[in-house]
Each structure stands twice: as structure tokens, then as C-alpha cells.
Motif scaffolding. Structure first.
Motif, PDB file in Angstrom:
ATOM      1  N   GLN A 173       2.047  66.827 -29.268  1.00 17.94           N
ATOM      2  CA  GLN A 173       1.821  67.397 -27.933  1.00 17.94           C
ATOM      3  C   GLN A 173       2.298  68.848 -27.940  1.00 17.94           C
ATOM      4  OE1 GLN A 173       4.311  65.116 -25.252  1.00 17.94           O
ATOM      5  NE2 GLN A 173       6.023  65.069 -26.681  1.00 17.94           N
ATOM      6  N   GLN A 214      -4.304  71.056 -26.495  1.00 16.16           N
ATOM      7  CA  GLN A 214      -3.648  70.983 -25.190  1.00 16.16           C
ATOM      8  C   GLN A 214      -3.243  72.387 -24.771  1.00 16.16           C
ATOM      9  OE1 GLN A 214      -0.226  68.369 -25.575  1.00 16.16           O
ATOM     10  NE2 GLN A 214      -1.442  66.566 -25.045  1.00 16.16           N
ATOM     11  N   PHE A 254       6.363  60.257 -17.692  1.00 12.79           N
ATOM     12  CA  PHE A 254       6.638  60.977 -18.935  1.00 12.79           C
ATOM     13  C   PHE A 254       8.155  61.114 -19.025  1.00 12.79           C
ATOM     14  CE2 PHE A 254       2.515  62.576 -17.426  1.00 12.79           C
ATOM     15  CZ  PHE A 254       1.713  62.274 -18.516  1.00 12.79           C
ATOM     16  N   THR A 257       9.592  64.546 -17.662  1.00 11.43           N
ATOM     17  CA  THR A 257       9.413  65.003 -16.277  1.00 11.43           C
ATOM     18  C   THR A 257       9.856  63.897 -15.323  1.00 11.43           C
ATOM     19  OG1 THR A 257       7.092  64.339 -16.497  1.00 11.43           O
ATOM     20  CG2 THR A 257       7.554  66.695 -16.611  1.00 11.43           C
ATOM     21  N   GLY A 288      -1.369  65.555 -17.619  1.00 14.71           N
ATOM     22  CA  GLY A 288      -0.117  65.082 -17.038  1.00 14.71           C
ATOM     23  C   GLY A 288       0.703  66.251 -16.529  1.00 14.71           C
ATOM     24  N   ALA A 311       6.219  71.328 -15.148  1.00 15.55           N
ATOM     25  CA  ALA A 311       5.449  71.459 -16.385  1.00 15.55           C
ATOM     26  C   ALA A 311       4.142  70.704 -16.202  1.00 15.55           C
ATOM     27  CB  ALA A 311       6.222  70.896 -17.565  1.00 15.55           C
ATOM     28  N   GLY A 313       0.257  69.646 -18.462  1.00 18.78           N
ATOM     29  CA  GLY A 313      -0.561  69.729 -19.669  1.00 18.78           C
ATOM     30  C   GLY A 313      -2.034  69.729 -19.270  1.00 18.78           C
TER      31      GLY A 313
HETATM   32  N1  PHE Z   1       2.708  66.190 -23.142  1.00 23.80           N
HETATM   33  C1  PHE Z   1       2.108  65.221 -22.265  1.00 23.80           C
HETATM   34  C2  PHE Z   1       1.039  64.454 -23.067  1.00 23.80           C
HETATM   35  O1  PHE Z   1       0.649  64.891 -24.112  1.00 23.80           O
HETATM   36  C3  PHE Z   1       1.457  65.875 -21.078  1.00 23.80           C
HETATM   37  C4  PHE Z   1       2.439  66.509 -20.141  1.00 23.80           C
HETATM   38  C5  PHE Z   1       2.749  67.840 -20.240  1.00 23.80           C
HETATM   39  C6  PHE Z   1       3.077  65.774 -19.157  1.00 23.80           C
HETATM   40  C7  PHE Z   1       3.650  68.436 -19.391  1.00 23.80           C
HETATM   41  C8  PHE Z   1       3.968  66.319 -18.298  1.00 23.80           C
HETATM   42  C9  PHE Z   1       4.282  67.670 -18.425  1.00 23.80           C
HETATM   43  O2  PHE Z   1       0.594  63.427 -22.664  1.00 23.80           O
END
Ligand code: PHE
Length: 346
Positions: A173, A214, A254, A257, A288, A311, A313
Motif C-alpha cells: 500500500q 494507489q 483500517f 485510521t 479507504g 488520510a 487512498g
Molecule cells: N492503505 C489502505 C488500503 O490499501 C487505504 C487507506 C489509505 C485507508 C489511507 C485509509 C487511509 O486499503
């Protein structure tokens, strides 16, 4: 002596005639051998000088030398003439026609993946965000631990993909960039970045590739709340998909977060009524998001009582596929220029 002189004269005139008749460099070589080499007729006449008197020798020698020189000069002149002819013929054949159209070649075009990255980047740059970058080969610490995902955490299961050794992996990620940026800031905000890049997971079907893209977004400051996140996402989807688009948040989970959400945009194909693109739901999932978990702030050197952050994504491939009607994610990674061209005709 007289006899020899006559013969010499015969050879002389025959030689001049032969040289004049030469057409090719092979002919010329033959003529040269015949009249000027050691075994030539002239040379054998020279041999006959042995029987002559001293005066006769002198006279005859002179004549024969003169003739030899003359033949040699004619041969040389002929050689130059032949060379000049050959060069002219070559130049004529190789004449360059400047009016000929050039050979055509096909120009590449921007990849639909990059088109999405560029478009999203422009939108956030317009809102004052910086672009941050992070490594694709990442440590377990940054990919998981600093994101509140310790070893053995169940949330690893769906991302625990390409390990290189015990502590290194292909990042699953772009969220580790959050930790990099926060650590670099030494506990001092504000931070406002997005970070586009490639990520890797053990996936392979029509909508999942082992490599995909991403765009991470991170804002850290004082007095940041969920409303700021929602309004940022709203502004983003309106700029990206049209003024009429709405954002819907759904609660999710997540580890990095809290609270966590997934956010959807009202379908840009049917406007929310329901169609095949949104599978009848009226909404399309984008990614997300959530408020940065206090543990994450703390681990990366921020005072979690003073600072908050959000944050999010963005799934690059998903947007490219939906926007350009691409039915198989793997088409984005086959490097077929004919495919790429369809989306960009510049
Ligand atoms: N990194 C998470 C994913 O790959 C996405 C995400 C990013 C969620 C930033 C919350 C904040 O699924």
C-alpha cells in the motif's frame, strides 16, 4: 637492330590501342601485365639488347624507356578515368531525393494509468498539496508496524504478499509514505501531501493485478476533523468526475485510521440511478480513508494530543478502468501501444 625497332614500334602502337580500348579495371590490369610487367614483351625486347653494340644499346634503351614511360602514363590516365567513371556512376545511383516522405513510425502516448495519476495530482496540487514519494521495496516497519499493524495482526492477512526477506517486502500500500513524511517532519505540522505510486499484492484476476497503483493523501495539522476529510473528498470527486457528483462515506476498518471509512462517488455513468457500471447501486467505490490513528501519529513523532490528521487512498487502476471502460486490469500492464493509444490521441 632495325628489326627490333620495328617490333618495338608494333608493340608500342598495339599497346596504345589496347589501353585506349580498355573498358574495365580488369582489362586494365591485363594490359598492364602484358606491356609493363617483368614478363612483358617490352622486357623480352630488352633482353635482345645483349647482342647490340654500345651505341645501339644506348639508343635502343632510350627508345624502349620512352615507350615504357608513355604506356605507363596512359595506363595511369586510364586508371583515373575508370575511377572517375565508377564514382560518377555511384553518385548517380545514390542520389538523395529530398522529396521522399520519411519512413513512418508510431508515436507512443500517455498511459491511461498515468493520465489518472496526473489528473488527480493536478487537483490536489491546486488545493496546496505537495507530492511525496516513497520506496516500492519497503520495510515491515514502515509497511505495517508504524501503521499500527504489529506482527501477527489479522489485518496483515489480506496484504501480506511479496516478502523479500523477513523484514523487507514489496510495499502492499502507499500508506507507509505517511510514516516517512511524518518522521521527516520531526513532529511539526502542517503536512499536506499526496503520494502516487505502485503497490504489490498477491492478486491476479480481471479486476485485481499483483501490481497496481494507489494515491495516498495525508493532512496533519491542529484542529483537523472528519468534516475536513469529507469536504476534501467532495471537492476531489467533483473536480475529477463532475460537479454533480456526491460522496458517500461508509464505515469501515483500517488499523491506521480511527474512525475509518470507505468512500464512494455517485455513479458518473448513470448519475446515481443505477446502471451496469455501478452494478445497480448508484455508487462507485474509490478508496479507504479516515482520521489518522493516535498511535500512528505518536509512533512517527507527532504529539497526538496537539495534532490530528486525515488520510485517504485512491485506487488508480479502478478509476482508469471505470473512466475509460477497461474491462480487464491486466490490459493496463501489457504495454500494448494499440491499447494505450485509444485513450490519448495527442
Ligand atoms: N492503505 C489502505 C488500503 O490499501 C487505504 C487507506 C489509505 C485507508 C489511507 C485509509 C487511509 O486499503
Amino acid at each position: 637492330m632495325e628489326e627490333n625497332k620495328n617490333e618495338l614500334e608494333l608493340i608500342h602502337s598495339k599497346a596504345l590501342e589496347d589501353v585506349a580500348n580498355v573498358k574495365t579495371s580488369e582489362d586494365l590490369q591485363n594490359v598492364r601485365n602484358e606491356y609493363l610487367s617483368k614478363k612483358s614483351k617490352l622486357m623480352s625486347l630488352m633482353a635482345s639488347m645483349r647482342e647490340m653494340t654500345k651505341e645501339q644499346k644506348a639508343e635502343f634503351g632510350q627508345i624502349i624507356n620512352k615507350i615504357k614511360t608513355e604506356i605507363a602514363e596512359k595506363v595511369e590516365a586510364k586508371k583515373e578515368e575508370l575511377e572517375a567513371k565508377a564514382l560518377n556512376a555511384k553518385l548517380e545511383k545514390e542520389v538523395i531525393d529530398f522529396t521522399l516522405p520519411s519512413r513512418s513510425y508510431s508515436k507512443g502516448s500517455k498511459h491511461p494509468f498515468q493520465m489518472v495519476v496526473d489528473e488527480v495530482s493536478q487537483i490536489f496540487i491546486g488545493m496546496g498539496y505537495d507530492i511525496a514519494e516513497g520506496p516500492e521495496v519497503e520495510t515491515d516497519e514502515y509497511n505495517f508496524e508504524l501503521l499500527n499493524v504489529p506482527k501477527g495482526h489479522p489485518a496483515r492477512d489480506m496484504q501480506d504478499s511479496f516478502f523479500i526477506n523477513e523484514s523487507l517486502l514489496m510495499r502492499s500500500q502507499t500508506s507507509p509514505v505517511q510514516a516517512h513524511v511524518m518522521k521527516a517532519a520531526n513532529g511539526v505540522g502542517p503536512i499536506k501531501i499526496i503520494s502516487p505510486g505502485k503497490v504489490y499484492r498477491r492478486d491476479d484476476d480481471a479486476t485485481h493485478s499483483h501490481q497496481f497503483g494507489q494515491i495516498e493523501g495525508l493532512v496533519i495539522d491542529k484542529n483537523i476533523n472528519m468534516g475536513n476529510l469529507l469536504s476534501t473528498l467532495q471537492l476531489f470527486v467533483k473536480k475529477m468526475f463532475g460537479e454533480k457528483r456526491e460522496v458517500r462515506l461508509r464505515s469501515s476498518y483500517f488499523p491506521f485510521t480511527e474512525p475509518s471509512v470507505e468512500y464512494d462517488v455517485s455513479c458518473f455513468n448513470c448519475g446515481g440511478k443505477g446502471c451496469s457500471l455501478c452494478k445497480g447501486t448508484g455508487w462507485i467505490e474509490i478508496g479507504g480513508a479516515g482520521m489518522v490513528h493516535p498511535n500512528v501519529l505518536k509512533m512517527s513523532g507527532f504529539d497526538e494530543k496537539e495534532y490530528q490528521g486525515f488520510a485517504f487512498g485512491v485506487g488508480v487502476d479502478r478509476i482508469a478502468m471505470l473512466k475509460y471502460g477497461i474491462d480487464d486490469i491486466r490490459k493496463l500492464y501489457t504495454n500494448d501501444k494499440r491499447f494505450n493509444k485509444q485513450f490519448n490521441r495527442d
